[in-house]
Design a protein around this motif. Structure first.
Motif, PDB file in Angstrom:
ATOM      1  N   ARG A  89       0.812  -1.220   0.000  1.00 38.89           N
ATOM      2  CA  ARG A  89       0.000   0.000   0.000  1.00 38.89           C
ATOM      3  C   ARG A  89       0.843   1.266   0.000  1.00 38.89           C
ATOM      4  N   LEU A  90       1.945   1.227  -0.752  1.00 40.74           N
ATOM      5  CA  LEU A  90       2.724   2.450  -0.957  1.00 40.74           C
ATOM      6  C   LEU A  90       2.091   3.200  -2.127  1.00 40.74           C
ATOM      7  N   LEU A  91       2.235   4.516  -2.159  1.00 41.45           N
ATOM      8  CA  LEU A  91       1.747   5.279  -3.295  1.00 41.45           C
ATOM      9  C   LEU A  91       2.791   5.188  -4.399  1.00 41.45           C
ATOM     10  N   PRO A  92       2.427   4.598  -5.546  1.00 42.27           N
ATOM     11  CA  PRO A  92       3.447   4.332  -6.573  1.00 42.27           C
ATOM     12  C   PRO A  92       4.063   5.593  -7.171  1.00 42.27           C
ATOM     13  N   TRP A  93       3.385   6.732  -7.028  1.00 41.47           N
ATOM     14  CA  TRP A  93       3.921   7.965  -7.628  1.00 41.47           C
ATOM     15  C   TRP A  93       4.796   8.754  -6.669  1.00 41.47           C
ATOM     16  N   LEU A 102       4.994  11.352   3.976  1.00 42.79           N
ATOM     17  CA  LEU A 102       3.576  11.736   3.845  1.00 42.79           C
ATOM     18  C   LEU A 102       2.795  11.500   5.137  1.00 42.79           C
ATOM     19  N   TYR A 134      11.284   4.951  -6.706  1.00 46.46           N
ATOM     20  CA  TYR A 134       9.838   4.759  -6.684  1.00 46.46           C
ATOM     21  C   TYR A 134       9.561   3.302  -6.326  1.00 46.46           C
ATOM     22  N   ARG A 137      10.208   0.433  -8.694  1.00 51.35           N
ATOM     23  CA  ARG A 137      11.566   0.135  -9.127  1.00 51.35           C
ATOM     24  C   ARG A 137      12.320  -0.758  -8.152  1.00 51.35           C
ATOM     25  N   ALA A 147       7.116  -0.195   3.799  1.00 54.44           N
ATOM     26  CA  ALA A 147       5.830  -0.113   4.502  1.00 54.44           C
ATOM     27  C   ALA A 147       6.047  -0.219   6.009  1.00 54.44           C
ATOM     28  N   ARG A 150       7.346   3.059   7.189  1.00 51.12           N
ATOM     29  CA  ARG A 150       6.263   4.041   7.276  1.00 51.12           C
ATOM     30  C   ARG A 150       5.479   3.854   8.576  1.00 51.12           C
TER      31      ARG A 150
END
Lengths: 262, 254
Positions: A89-93, A102, A134, A137, A147, A150
């Motif tokens: 559930r990481l933001l890919p962008w 974040l 990212y 990658r 994750a 985070r």
């Protein structure tokens, strides 16, 4: 160490119904700094229980207290819970660093402090040098490390992990188990860890909770402090889980309420 | 070196150029057979293109068309953003937006051309309105699909980490929707160009569609081909200079 550790998490009579009862009633208490593993047959509600502990889902009955304050499933509570999901559930962008930074925004840290802390925790999980990458990658294992970083970066009261290594290969899984154990020892966080692997639970947990077949109760709560030989512990738990799996299949098989596969 | 050579061949579209050469040969032969009124020669189209560039006619008409597209298409994009936002915040509004787009999607270009002539008469607003009504459902459908495909699991992650509605919107919703917006705008712009040119046949005295219709009436068939070429060049230029770089920038994390 003579003084008893304060109670971190108190679970009292928690149950959950989805049309039929999934979790009947579960009660247990977790001391600060414990590493609890939740075990049980597939579909017995392990993930649901974890989501209730994290205030992601409401319980049908019973109460959860975190540091003495009730946990409720709404958006305006003051709890500090880090969650590592089955998927990263990481933001890919966003880069790995920005993904971690974040979730520090609601803590009121300024930009530089957020970045610095993100770097610290990425280093802790062994991702030094990959901060600018990212998620797409890097490997699945590295994404799951990010994750974890985070979840740790918010310096949570409790860290909830829902089969975080389920999607990884055996080798990565073993490495990350050791890493989590190391991080737990270094940070002293209280961890509740859902897994279906008895070997995994015996390798990393200090307290193992075996849930019964649906509608689930606690079948057994074991302290994994070395007083029982590990091989025997794993054997006993394996016997228990086989009994529960049989019981669950013996009961009217109701596929509609099966736990969602990852 | 060989890799670079292959890269060059594909960059120059060598197979396409070869096919183009064959088409030009066939075109020349056919135009000899049927005459300049039915099928002007490729060379007369080149000459005609040179003429409108030299006379400056190209800029006036292209600018008139692009202005109408910019206003009509621009308004369509703005309203699409509002509709997508509405669809995101409320299930009730999502249903209404969905049905409205289904109706708009199945309405013919000609309906809007006739209606806009009745409503706006012989003015700029007739092609602008037609462009607006035709591109709106294309862009809006894409955007609505974009916001509804936002990964709920990521939003749940945002809730767990107590991100506010604004933070979730800027960090999760907008980045997941942007590719849909760009795709919708790309298709929408192509459609806008085609539709506005049709609408310009009626009622206005400038624009590529008008110039094409005048060419037909004055029996200058080669100029019809010239203005078609102008349309193609505009489309290719916008694609290469605007949409491609934006898509590349958006996809840099892929």
């Amino acid at each position: 160490m003579a003084r008893p550790m304060p109670l971190k998490l108190e679970v009292a009579g928690v149950g959950k119904d989805y049309l039929i009862p999934v979790i009947e009633s579960v009660s247990f208490a977790v001391e600060a700094g414990e590493f609890v593993c939740l075990l049980g047959p597939n579909g017995c509600g392990k993930t649901t229980l974890l989501r209730i502990l994290g205030g992601i889902e409401p319980a049908t009955r019973g109460t959860v207290r975190l540091d003495g304050r009730p946990v409720t499933a709404d958006r305006h509570h003051e709890r500090h819970v880090g969650v590592v999901f089955q998927e990263d559930r990481l933001l890919p962008w966003l880069s790995l660093r920005d993904n971690v930074a974040l979730v520090l925004k609601p803590l009121g840290l300024d930009r530089d402090a957020r970045r610095a802390r993100a770097m610290d925790y990425l280093r802790l999980v062994g991702l030094q040098g990959f901060e600018a990458y990212y998620p797409g990658r890097v490997s699945g294992g590295m994404r799951q490390r990010a994750a974890i970083a985070r979840a740790l970066a918010i310096e949570p009261d409790v860290l909830l992990m829902d089969e975080p290594f389920g999607a990884l290969d055996a080798q990565n899984r073993r490495i990350l188990q050791q890493e989590v154990r190391r991080i737990w020892a270094e940070t002293g966080r209280t961890i509740v860890f859902v897994t279906h692997s008895i070997e995994e639970a015996a390798a990393i947990g200090t307290t193992l909770i075996m849930l019964s077949a649906r509608p689930s109760r606690i079948r057994e709560m074991v302290r994994n402090d070395g007083s029982v030989e590990r091989a025997k512990l794993i054997d006993d738990l394996n016997t228990m889980i086989m009994e529960e799996v049989e019981r669950q299949q013996g009961a009217a098989p109701d596929r509609s309420v099966e736990e969602k596969a990852p | 070196m060989s890799e670079r050579g292959g890269d060059w061949a594909s960059r120059l579209h060598l197979p396409t150029l070869l096919a183009l050469a064959l088409v030009l040969v066939a075109w020349t032969l056919l135009s000899r057979r049927y005459g300049a009124y039915v099928l002007p020669t490729p060379w007369s189209v080149v000459v005609g293109f040179g003429e409108i560039v030299r006379s400056g006619e190209i800029w006036g008409h292209a600018a008139a068309s692009l202005y109408r597209i910019a206003v009509g298409f621009g308004l369509a994009v703005l309203l699409s953003l509002v509709m997508a936002l509405a669809a995101f915040v409320s299930a009730l509004l999502r249903g209404i937006v969905h049905d409205a787009l289904a109706v708009l999607n199945s309405t013919s270009v000609f309906v809007w051309i006739v209606i806009s002539l009745i409503w706006f008469g012989l003015s700029n607003w007739a092609p602008i309105f037609t462009t607006f009504m035709i591109t709106l459902p294309v862009v809006a459908s894409n955007l609505v699909e974009g916001v509804s495909s936002v990964d709920r699991r990521l939003l749940e992650m945002g809730d767990v980490y107590r991100l506010g509605p604004g933070e979730k919107f800027t960090a999760i919703v907008i980045p997941s929707t942007l590719p849909y917006l760009v795709a919708g705008m790309k298709v929408g712009f192509g459609l806008a160009l085609k539709v506005s040119v049709v609408a310009e046949i009626f009622g206005v005295t400038s624009g590529i569609g008008y110039a094409m219709n005048v060419s037909r009436e004055t029996l200058a068939t080669q100029m019809v081909f010239v203005w078609a070429l102008v349309m193609i060049l505009i489309m290719v230029a916008i694609d290469k200079l605007l949409f491609d770089p934006v898509s590349r920038r958006l996809g840099r994390w892929r």
